[in-house]
Design a protein around this motif. Sequence first.
Motif, PDB file in Angstrom:
ATOM      1  N   LEU A   1      23.751  22.445 -55.152  1.00 32.76           N
ATOM      2  CA  LEU A   1      21.945  23.330 -54.906  1.00 32.76           C
ATOM      3  C   LEU A   1      22.380  21.719 -53.045  1.00 32.76           C
ATOM      4  O   LEU A   1      22.347  22.435 -52.536  1.00 32.76           O
ATOM      5  N   VAL A   2      22.724  20.778 -53.453  1.00 31.85           N
ATOM      6  CA  VAL A   2      23.020  20.226 -51.606  1.00 31.85           C
ATOM      7  C   VAL A   2      23.689  21.319 -51.178  1.00 31.85           C
ATOM      8  O   VAL A   2      24.253  21.199 -49.638  1.00 31.85           O
TER       9      VAL A   2
ATOM     10  N   GLU B   1      22.324  23.970 -49.877  1.00 32.63           N
ATOM     11  CA  GLU B   1      21.643  23.495 -48.300  1.00 32.63           C
ATOM     12  C   GLU B   1      22.033  23.069 -47.527  1.00 32.63           C
ATOM     13  O   GLU B   1      21.764  23.438 -46.000  1.00 32.63           O
TER      14      GLU B   1
ATOM     15  N   VAL C   1      16.208  20.330 -51.007  1.00 27.32           N
ATOM     16  CA  VAL C   1      16.917  19.497 -52.052  1.00 27.32           C
ATOM     17  C   VAL C   1      15.589  19.717 -53.155  1.00 27.32           C
ATOM     18  O   VAL C   1      15.677  20.036 -53.794  1.00 27.32           O
TER      19      VAL C   1
ATOM     20  N   VAL D   1      19.375  12.692 -54.581  1.00 25.30           N
ATOM     21  CA  VAL D   1      19.723  13.352 -53.950  1.00 25.30           C
ATOM     22  C   VAL D   1      20.342  13.139 -51.832  1.00 25.30           C
ATOM     23  O   VAL D   1      21.008  13.389 -51.484  1.00 25.30           O
TER      24      VAL D   1
ATOM     25  N   VAL E   1      23.850  14.341 -50.366  1.00 26.32           N
ATOM     26  CA  VAL E   1      23.121  14.659 -48.635  1.00 26.32           C
ATOM     27  C   VAL E   1      24.148  14.193 -47.578  1.00 26.32           C
ATOM     28  O   VAL E   1      24.643  14.491 -46.905  1.00 26.32           O
TER      29      VAL E   1
END
Length: 155
Positions: free
Chosen positions: A105-106, A109, A133, A146, A150
């Motif tokens: 996901l990171v 993005e 995210v 998260v 990131v």
Amino acid sequence: MAELKDQIRDDLKTAMKARDKQVTTVLRSVLATIGTEEVSGDAPRELAGDEELAIIRSEVKKRREAAEGFTAGGRTESAESELAEAEILGRYLPAALSEDELDALVAAEVSASAAELGEQPGMKQMGQIVRAVNEKAHGRAEGKVVAAKVRAALQ
């Protein structure tokens, strides 16, 4: 909409019949918190499923933080009790994302942000990426985890 609340009520009845004091206390507490939130504001309303989940996440987080404090203070019995309560409430939360899923996901993005900017995003875009995210994770990952992922991806 109140499927989660109904499930908690059913589990409370079962715990009461089984005379499980800890589960009964925890479930009564979370139902009271949900009820308080429903009547707060201008008019009473029924909470949506994601609002109920947010309350449970908050209660789990409170108990984990309390356990850390008790552990730091040398009160291991109290810490174990708080962790047990957090585990009871954790049953009502969706499964957390795995490390690989969160990393994917990171990465997605960060690359989407890079495509939008036309260059590699920097720390200025960190907040936007973390928000994106978190939206896609739907609360299945802790915010600080998260943010750390990131930050690592942007450096």
